[in-house]
Enzyme design. Structure first.
Site, PDB file in Angstrom:
ATOM      1  N   HIS A  93       0.819  -1.211  -0.046  1.00 31.82           N
ATOM      2  CA  HIS A  93       0.062  -0.025   0.023  1.00 31.82           C
ATOM      3  C   HIS A  93       0.847   1.263  -0.093  1.00 31.82           C
ATOM      4  CE1 HIS A  93      -3.474  -2.356   0.040  1.00 31.82           C
ATOM      5  NE2 HIS A  93      -3.663  -2.331   1.290  1.00 31.82           N
ATOM      6  N   HIS A 100      -9.544   2.196   0.391  1.00 28.84           N
ATOM      7  CA  HIS A 100      -9.721   1.179   1.080  1.00 28.84           C
ATOM      8  C   HIS A 100     -10.692   1.289   2.254  1.00 28.84           C
ATOM      9  CE1 HIS A 100      -7.845  -2.136   3.228  1.00 28.84           C
ATOM     10  NE2 HIS A 100      -6.970  -2.429   2.428  1.00 28.84           N
ATOM     11  N   SER A 101     -11.869   1.570   2.018  1.00 31.36           N
ATOM     12  CA  SER A 101     -13.008   1.506   2.980  1.00 31.36           C
ATOM     13  C   SER A 101     -13.569   0.309   3.322  1.00 31.36           C
ATOM     14  CB  SER A 101     -14.344   2.408   2.340  1.00 31.36           C
ATOM     15  OG  SER A 101     -14.150   3.718   2.317  1.00 31.36           O
ATOM     16  N   ASP A 120      -8.762 -12.788   0.621  1.00 33.61           N
ATOM     17  CA  ASP A 120      -7.755 -11.413   0.609  1.00 33.61           C
ATOM     18  C   ASP A 120      -7.010 -11.641  -0.844  1.00 33.61           C
ATOM     19  OD1 ASP A 120      -6.005  -9.454   0.904  1.00 33.61           O
ATOM     20  OD2 ASP A 120      -5.156  -9.992   2.787  1.00 33.61           O
ATOM     21  N   GLU A 122     -11.462  -3.268  -3.367  1.00 33.01           N
ATOM     22  CA  GLU A 122     -10.624  -2.347  -3.617  1.00 33.01           C
ATOM     23  C   GLU A 122     -10.282  -2.686  -5.040  1.00 33.01           C
ATOM     24  OE1 GLU A 122      -7.156  -3.282  -0.734  1.00 33.01           O
ATOM     25  OE2 GLU A 122      -8.545  -4.276   0.158  1.00 33.01           O
TER      26      GLU A 122
END
Ligand code: BGC
Length: 342
Positions: free
Chosen positions: A107, A176-177, A243, A307
């Site tokens: 990130h 990235h909520s 993920d 995302e």
């Protein structure tokens, strides 16, 4: 029609400046966004009965966002997701980024786009944030001018990302909520029904770097082309959670990405994007230790992220969609978060 109001949100330590909050409101949605990391701090959506709840995880105050926390709501850059060993080559020259999630870069690095103050500009139906990421920031090549624009259109929150580079550099921007359509603070997302429009996904190694294969979802736990109830699905497949990057169908034009339905409240989130992928993350690393809004704590699986992005580690995997932005080109991507009830 949307209205926009502006207020101070907090002061950064050591004279770092004032963080402002922008509140965007339409008949159907209310969203709060702060100039620290272009972070969405609240998103109020009505349920079937017309009762509004905040559906994103986050903090009431600036301090919450300044502590070590798992990217609640910000824009991620210069490159979202993982770059293997924080190393890549551009035009024959090798670059090394900080390793902030052993053994990879995650990130954007130690101080990514989520941990800086952006310059806001109020629009009639939203807010635009801009900044210049300096040459060499977090080890990335060249200067990058970036504009992130949030606008409201009825039940739709639209996020547009634009960037221009002074040197060839990888760029991959996302938001990235963490959502919980039952309302943030609800203990899990197991009763959410999820659909993702992907025929293939990217299997990963134990450090979550794609192994290079673009695998069919058919007959696997990753087949989310028809709605699945998340809790039951994770149980059925003995999964710790998702993920993973799902490879979206569709071109560089706007295409359907995902739909999440919370039957009890009736809330529906549909995501459309111009991006080739989406990281579906079910909050596997949340551990209930953070103090959130309204006394909420956030245990494992209490929120999910969609995302929209380029595929992880694309800079090192030539058969993935191109991730380099060159001088004279423009990076321009949009994601639509559309809320409704059903
Ligand atoms: C990643 C997770 C990571 C999380 C950070 C997600 O985008 O896919 O692996 O732990 O961000 O909170």
């Amino acid at each position: 029609m949307a209205s926009v109001t502006r207020a101070a949100f907090g002061e950064l330590p050591s004279g770092g400046g004032t963080v402002e909050k922008f509140q965007l409101q339409s008949d159907l949605l209310r969203v709060d966004i702060i100039s620290w990391g272009c972070t969405i701090t609240a998103l109020e959506v009505k349920d079937r009965q017309g009762r509004a709840s905040d559906v994103v995880l986050g903090f009431a105050e600036l301090e919450g966002y300044l502590q070590k926390q798992p990217y609640f709501g910000p824009v991620i850059g210069r490159v979202a997701n993982r770059i293997a060993k924080g190393t890549f080559k551009v035009d024959g020259k090798e670059y090394h980024l900080a390793i902030n999630k052993e053994p990879n870069s995650l990130h954007g690095g130690v101080r990514g786009f989520d941990k800086v103050l952006w310059t806001p500009r109020v629009l009639s139906n939203g807010v635009q944030f801009s900044r210049v990421s300096p040459d060499g920031e977090e080890g990335y090549p060249g200067e990058l001018k970036v504009w992130v624009t949030y606008t409201l259109d009825g039940g739709e929150l639209v996020v547009n990302y634009r960037a221009q580079a002074s040197q060839a550099t990888p760029v991959n921007l996302t938001n990235h909520s963490y959502f919980n359509l039952a309302g943030q603070g609800s203990p899990n997302i197991y009763d959410h029904e999820v659909t993702i429009e992907a025929d293939t996904y990217l299997p990963v190694d134990e450090t979550l770097i794609p192994i290079g294969e673009v695998a069919p979802v058919q007959g696997t736990a990753f087949d989310l082309r028809k709605p699945v109830e998340l809790g039951k699905h994770l149980q059925d497949f003995h999964l710790n959670g998702f993920d993973h990057n799902f490879c979206l169908k569709g071109s560089k034009e706007k295409h359907f990405c995902a739909r999440v339905h919370h039957a009890a409240s009736g809330r529906v989130l549909e995501v459309y994007t111009t991006q080739p992928g989406v990281q579906f993350y079910t909050g596997n690393f949340l551990d209930g230790t953070l103090k959130g809004k309204n006394g909420a704590v956030y245990p494992k699986h209490s929120g999910f992220c969609l995302e929209t992005q380029n595929w992880p580690d694309a800079v090192n995997q030539p058969h993935f969609p191109p991730v380099l932005l060159r001088p004279g080109e423009e990076y321009d991507h949009t994601t639509w978060f559309k809320f409704s009830v059903a």
